[in-house]
Design a protein around this motif. Structure first.
Motif: not given
Length: 135
Positions: A60-61, A16, A18-19, A66-68, A118, A71, A63-64
């Motif tokens: 982990r792959s 988490n 980056k989240l 998901y954060a995008e 994704k 946003e 995670s970023s």
């Protein structure tokens, strides 16, 4: 596009990292989970919940990404739970592999996705956004 089966030993990587902030919320206590679900219900927002583990490479792959998504879609609420920190969630939500994504309306499961796909995650979010605009 993978998923991890449950594993007892955790690695030191933080899924988490980056989240944080804004529309994305890391849940570390059951009370926080209940509070965020109640907030989403009162605001008539759909929740996208990612249940993952720090040792899980697919978790982990994605995670970023998901954060995008968090946003990019402020009308939705994005929650992230580490199933090793909140072990009762594995049983409560019948988690057999990580990551598992839940799509919740009023605390009730609308849909779920198992694995770090994704394209499929984006498709399901698009369907949720369409259903949200119709209600």
């Amino acid at each position: 596009m993978g998923s991890c089966l449950p594993k007892q030993q955790a690695e030191s990587s933080d899924v988490n990292a980056k989240l944080t902030g804004g529309n994305a919320h890391i849940i570390t206590m059951t009370e926080s989970w209940k509070q965020k679900l109640a907030e989403a219900e009162s605001e008539e927002r759909i929740v996208i919940a990612k249940l993952s583990a720090s040792w899980c490479r697919p978790c982990r792959s994605i995670s970023s990404f998901y954060a995008e998504l968090a946003e990019k879609h402020p009308s939705l609420m994005f929650l992230s739970v580490d199933v090793d920190e909140l072990t009762e969630f594995s049983t409560l939500w019948n988690i057999e592999a990580t990551p598992t994504f839940f799509f919740l309306r009023n605390g009730q499961e609308m849909d779920r996705l198992v694995g770090a796909n994704k394209d499929e995650l984006q498709k399901k979010i698009n369907r949720v956004l369409i259903s949200q605009s119709k209600s």
